[in-house]
Design a protein around this motif. Structure first.
Motif, PDB file in Angstrom:
ATOM      1  N   LEU A  95       0.825  -1.209   0.000  1.00 35.43           N
ATOM      2  CA  LEU A  95       0.000   0.000   0.000  1.00 35.43           C
ATOM      3  C   LEU A  95       0.858   1.258   0.000  1.00 35.43           C
ATOM      4  O   LEU A  95       0.626   2.189  -0.753  1.00 35.43           O
ATOM      5  CB  LEU A  95      -0.881   0.010   1.254  1.00 35.43           C
ATOM      6  CG  LEU A  95      -2.240  -0.663   1.200  1.00 35.43           C
ATOM      7  CD1 LEU A  95      -2.847  -0.666   2.592  1.00 35.43           C
ATOM      8  CD2 LEU A  95      -3.170   0.025   0.219  1.00 35.43           C
ATOM      9  N   ALA A  96       1.896   1.252   0.845  1.00 41.00           N
ATOM     10  CA  ALA A  96       2.708   2.451   1.012  1.00 41.00           C
ATOM     11  C   ALA A  96       3.447   2.794  -0.280  1.00 41.00           C
ATOM     12  O   ALA A  96       3.588   3.964  -0.640  1.00 41.00           O
ATOM     13  CB  ALA A  96       3.700   2.257   2.154  1.00 41.00           C
ATOM     14  N   GLU A  97       3.901   1.772  -1.001  1.00 44.81           N
ATOM     15  CA  GLU A  97       4.674   2.002  -2.234  1.00 44.81           C
ATOM     16  C   GLU A  97       3.763   2.253  -3.430  1.00 44.81           C
ATOM     17  O   GLU A  97       4.250   2.481  -4.534  1.00 44.81           O
ATOM     18  CB  GLU A  97       5.574   0.803  -2.529  1.00 44.81           C
ATOM     19  CG  GLU A  97       6.705   0.587  -1.521  1.00 44.81           C
ATOM     20  CD  GLU A  97       6.245  -0.127  -0.261  1.00 44.81           C
ATOM     21  OE1 GLU A  97       5.072  -0.561  -0.218  1.00 44.81           O
ATOM     22  OE2 GLU A  97       7.030  -0.229   0.695  1.00 44.81           O
ATOM     23  N   GLY A  98       2.464   2.151  -3.232  1.00 44.21           N
ATOM     24  CA  GLY A  98       1.535   2.376  -4.343  1.00 44.21           C
ATOM     25  C   GLY A  98       1.413   1.187  -5.272  1.00 44.21           C
ATOM     26  O   GLY A  98       0.959   1.315  -6.401  1.00 44.21           O
ATOM     27  N   LYS A 110      -3.944  -0.807  -3.952  1.00 45.21           N
ATOM     28  CA  LYS A 110      -4.816   0.219  -3.375  1.00 45.21           C
ATOM     29  C   LYS A 110      -6.142  -0.436  -3.008  1.00 45.21           C
ATOM     30  O   LYS A 110      -6.415  -1.563  -3.406  1.00 45.21           O
ATOM     31  CB  LYS A 110      -5.030   1.356  -4.380  1.00 45.21           C
ATOM     32  CG  LYS A 110      -5.651   0.906  -5.685  1.00 45.21           C
ATOM     33  CD  LYS A 110      -5.724   2.041  -6.703  1.00 45.21           C
ATOM     34  CE  LYS A 110      -6.289   1.530  -8.013  1.00 45.21           C
ATOM     35  NZ  LYS A 110      -6.233   2.471  -9.111  1.00 45.21           N
ATOM     36  N   GLU A 152      -9.906   2.420   8.440  1.00 45.66           N
ATOM     37  CA  GLU A 152      -8.997   3.546   8.210  1.00 45.66           C
ATOM     38  C   GLU A 152      -7.815   3.522   9.169  1.00 45.66           C
ATOM     39  O   GLU A 152      -6.685   3.832   8.789  1.00 45.66           O
ATOM     40  CB  GLU A 152      -9.766   4.869   8.285  1.00 45.66           C
ATOM     41  CG  GLU A 152     -10.593   5.072   7.016  1.00 45.66           C
ATOM     42  CD  GLU A 152     -11.580   6.227   7.090  1.00 45.66           C
ATOM     43  OE1 GLU A 152     -11.695   6.833   8.178  1.00 45.66           O
ATOM     44  OE2 GLU A 152     -12.221   6.517   6.063  1.00 45.66           O
ATOM     45  N   GLN A 201      -5.480   0.749   7.999  1.00 43.69           N
ATOM     46  CA  GLN A 201      -4.838   1.152   6.757  1.00 43.69           C
ATOM     47  C   GLN A 201      -3.680   2.121   7.045  1.00 43.69           C
ATOM     48  O   GLN A 201      -2.600   2.002   6.470  1.00 43.69           O
ATOM     49  CB  GLN A 201      -5.860   1.814   5.826  1.00 43.69           C
ATOM     50  CG  GLN A 201      -5.311   2.015   4.426  1.00 43.69           C
ATOM     51  CD  GLN A 201      -6.380   2.554   3.472  1.00 43.69           C
ATOM     52  OE1 GLN A 201      -7.368   3.139   3.888  1.00 43.69           O
ATOM     53  NE2 GLN A 201      -6.168   2.350   2.192  1.00 43.69           N
ATOM     54  N   ALA A 202      -3.904   3.035   7.977  1.00 41.42           N
ATOM     55  CA  ALA A 202      -2.848   3.985   8.333  1.00 41.42           C
ATOM     56  C   ALA A 202      -1.651   3.267   8.940  1.00 41.42           C
ATOM     57  O   ALA A 202      -0.494   3.587   8.645  1.00 41.42           O
ATOM     58  CB  ALA A 202      -3.399   5.028   9.301  1.00 41.42           C
ATOM     59  N   MET A 227       0.255   1.604   6.167  1.00 37.65           N
ATOM     60  CA  MET A 227       0.998   2.608   5.410  1.00 37.65           C
ATOM     61  C   MET A 227       2.284   3.010   6.137  1.00 37.65           C
ATOM     62  O   MET A 227       3.284   3.348   5.516  1.00 37.65           O
ATOM     63  CB  MET A 227       0.140   3.863   5.181  1.00 37.65           C
ATOM     64  CG  MET A 227      -1.088   3.656   4.334  1.00 37.65           C
ATOM     65  SD  MET A 227      -0.747   3.367   2.606  1.00 37.65           S
ATOM     66  CE  MET A 227      -0.586   5.045   2.023  1.00 37.65           C
ATOM     67  N   TYR A 246       3.982  -3.819   9.198  1.00 40.82           N
ATOM     68  CA  TYR A 246       2.753  -4.387   9.749  1.00 40.82           C
ATOM     69  C   TYR A 246       2.802  -5.903   9.574  1.00 40.82           C
ATOM     70  O   TYR A 246       3.286  -6.408   8.564  1.00 40.82           O
ATOM     71  CB  TYR A 246       1.546  -3.813   9.020  1.00 40.82           C
ATOM     72  CG  TYR A 246       0.262  -4.036   9.773  1.00 40.82           C
ATOM     73  CD1 TYR A 246      -0.116  -3.176  10.787  1.00 40.82           C
ATOM     74  CD2 TYR A 246      -0.560  -5.118   9.477  1.00 40.82           C
ATOM     75  CE1 TYR A 246      -1.288  -3.374  11.496  1.00 40.82           C
ATOM     76  CE2 TYR A 246      -1.733  -5.322  10.190  1.00 40.82           C
ATOM     77  CZ  TYR A 246      -2.090  -4.445  11.198  1.00 40.82           C
ATOM     78  OH  TYR A 246      -3.249  -4.656  11.898  1.00 40.82           O
TER      79      TYR A 246
END
Lengths: 369, 307
Positions: free
Chosen positions: A291-294, A297, A314, A317-318, A321, A325
């Motif tokens: 997710l963090a690297e895109g 999604k 949310e 998800q944070a 990111m 994790y």
């Protein structure tokens, strides 16, 4: 299936074989620039795996000085070797993205040593030192997406049973199933997940039967890991179950019942690799991102999602990111009682061990064979 | 979505599966019964089925009416059947070879024209709820019967009656059993065979429309898992009888539902084996129903496989 016989490239390779050495001297090279080949196992617009890759290819097409060639419906057999060789010899491709899991071993590993100047980048394979240097693998931590799916599912299920239609018991699929359940169990540890394997990446009738069987067994949130989730999403929605998407955004198929979905975001990966190739820079043989690297999604949350579900979704998800994790946290056993992670042991999303997963965790009803 | 019915889920899923999955088998094999009774084999029905699925979905999407889609699929199938029938009426043309060619042509054309229709969502065919008497959602789901299934069942009876009791049936049987006898009666075998093949093609097209418009209810290139080919084999299995073809189709549908149903009640080991159930079943029934004296009882004598 049968129409494979008719594809242009198959015809070309066959006639090339007949023409023999005469053809070898005169390959029709592309005029300058970089030619990039994309190979798909199914149709490009399947609402799923292949569509996600084709959207990445479309982003590459928009780049300056790049020609993109694509071929669909290439089987994970000798066919893909012929397609790769003809893309190299006839179209002058020097960067290949054979995107299906089964293309890697043995097909890419056999073809790559013959063409040391061509880069082979494979989706989902596990490149290890000792394999050809011009081969590389890339993948995204989509299990995290299924974990987030699971969190929403955990809030939305009232039967405490969720369902998963899976194609084949390979590590990536097993990780997705386990992540989906563990996400739901982060909400309520009583939840179980029923899995049904169809045995094929794309088999519409069987996927529909599997979805119906899950609904019959009482599963009220259903997700899947098959190449084209359209049938599963539509069938589940017709039975009144909530659905979580996979591969691409399927919310248009069930606007009211679609909760969220784990989507690929290959445009990031492909444009980056092509830019590096154009600049003459090396690409690492082993590329992973989440997710963090895109690389992946999440679909926007659907209208049915409750506030409590949204809040936890949310928050987690944070945390994902932010990095480091872990979904697999000890103490954890598989569904036949063997210990997978002892107390205090965790596997981060980046741990390579997860890519050789061969178990279903406790709480998943199903078997890997 | 509630109520755990335990192991009852398996027979229930098989009944539901028999009804849901059998319809394409039923239509293709009924059509092929008529074609083969006239003395021709049309192996191209797999291609017709896939093309019918595409044409039906495309038309249903463009017109907004699922029944228009069924009509288009039937028409497309009719044309494929006509092509097969006409080509095979030329001298020294082999019906099996033409069938294989048309199978590839049908799937190829369907993939080519079907590209823009993979994404859109077309309207579904209506279903009748025969499970209204039950409170169990599982029973209600299993007994959601599509109109085409009922049409197919009625058609099986009608065709059986037609073959046995009517002049058309007699003509078909004479042509299928002996071209010479048919000619002596003033019947033109080629014309009968062309019509019979066109009829078979139209039914196969409708079978395809069922796949894309009801169950699983969407068009994609993997929509058929060989139903068209299996249905041709079912005709031999059914000994060229429409009524038997109906039961053979049901049996195949039910056996196909066995794999997912067993997994859903927790029998999870060896699912690849359960997925082979329809084929194992075919072998068993064929062995049990075989006999030394008349292995091909009921076969039209003009068929190229029996000649």
């Amino acid at each position: 299936m049968a129409a494979d016989f008719l594809t242009r490239r198959r015809f070309l390779t066959t006639s090339a074989g007949l023409a023999g050495a005469a053809a070898m001297g005169l390959p029709a090279r592309a005029q300058g620039g970089l030619t990039v080949g994309f190979i798909y196992v199914g149709p490009r617009d399947d609402y799923g795996y292949n569509q996600a890759h084709a959207q990445g290819a479309a982003a590459v097409k928009a780049m300056e000085g790049v020609t993109v060639i694509e071929e669909e419906n290439v089987a994970e057999t000798q066919d893909v070797q012929q397609t790769m060789e003809s893309m190299i010899n006839f179209d002058g491709a020097s960067l290949l993205f054979p995107t299906s899991f089964g293309y890697f071993d043995p097909h890419i590993l056999e073809v790559a040593p013959k063409y040391p100047d061509v880069r082979f980048k494979h989706c989902g394979g596990l490149w290890t030192p000792g394999m050809p240097e011009n081969v590389g693998s890339y993948f995204g931590y989509i299990g995290m997406g299924q974990y987030l799916n699971g969190i929403v599912a955990g809030h939305m299920t009232s039967s405490k049973k969720i369902g998963f239609v899976a194609a084949k018991p390979i590590p990536q699929v097993l990780l997705n199933i386990n992540s989906f359940l563990l996400g739901a169990r982060a909400v309520d540890p009583e939840i179980t997940c029923q899995v049904i394997f169809t045995g094929e990446w794309s088999m519409a009738v069987k996927e529909a039967e599997a979805t119906n069987a899950l609904a019959d067994a009482g599963a009220d949130v259903i997700t899947c890991h098959v190449d084209g989730p359209k049938v599963v999403i539509e069938t589940a929605a017709a039975r009144g179950a909530y659905v979580c998407g996979y591969h691409a955004d399927q919310s248009a198929l069930a606007p009211e019942l679609y909760l969220t979905g784990a989507e690929w975001n290959w445009a990031t990966v492909y444009t980056d690799m092509v830019a590096k190739t154009l600049a003459g820079e090396p690409i690492p043989n082993f590329v992973r991102g989440g997710l963090a690297e895109g690389f992946i999604k999440m679909s926007p949350l659907g209208p049915a999602v409750t506030d409590a579900a949204r809040a936890q979704f949310e928050a987690v998800q944070a945390e994902i990111m932010a990095g480091d994790y872990a979904v697999i946290n000890g103490p954890l056993a598989d569904n036949s009682g063997n210990v997978i992670a002892a107390d205090g042991v965790s596997y981060l999303e980046t741990d390579v061990e997860l890519e050789s997963m061969d178990y279903l965790v406790d709480g998943v009803i199903g078997s890997t064979s | 979505m509630n109520g755990d019915i335990g192991l009852w889920a398996v027979p229930l899923a098989m009944i539901g599966g028999a009804i849901r999955v059998s319809t394409p088998f039923l239509f293709v094999s009924l059509g092929e019964v008529i074609t083969e009774r006239s003395g021709r084999i049309n192996l191209g029905l797999e291609g017709t089925l896939v093309f019918g699925a595409m044409a039906g979905y495309a038309l249903a999407y463009l017109t907004g009416s699922a029944w228009a889609g069924v009509g288009a699929a039937a028409l497309a199938g009719l044309l494929f059947g006509l092509v097969h029938g006409l080509l095979c009426s030329l001298p020294k043309v082999n019906d099996i070879a033409i069938g294989i060619a048309l199978m590839l042509l049908g799937t190829g054309l369907a993939f080519f024209f079907g590209k823009p229709f993979i994404q859109p969502v077309a309207p579904d065919l209506p279903a009748i709820n025969l499970g209204w008497w039950s409170d169990l959602p599982q029973v209600q789901a299993a007994l959601r019967v599509n109109v085409l299934f009922l049409v197919g069942a009625a058609l099986a009876v009608a065709l059986a009656w037609m073959l046995r009791k009517t002049r058309i049936g007699l003509t078909l049987r004479v042509v299928g059993d002996s071209s010479d006898a048919a000619r002596a009666l003033g019947i033109r075998p080629a014309r009968v065979r062309i019509l019979a093949t066109a009829f078979g093609g139209a039914l196969a097209g409708i079978g395809g429309a069922y796949l894309s418009l009801f169950y699983p209810g969407s068009w994609n290139e993997g929509i058929s898992s060989g139903q068209g080919l299996i249905a041709v084999a079912l005709v031999i299995f059914a000994r060229w009888s429409p009524i038997n073809a109906f039961f053979a189709a049901l049996l195949f549908g039910a056996a196909g539902a066995l794999g997912p149903a067993l997994q859903s009640v927790g029998v999870t080991q060896g699912y690849y084996l359960f997925y082979a159930a329809p084929f194992v079943l075919t072998l068993i029934v064929l062995v049990l129903s075989s006999s030394k004296s008349g292995a091909l009882t009921g076969a039209p004598r003009e068929l190229s496989i029996t000649k």
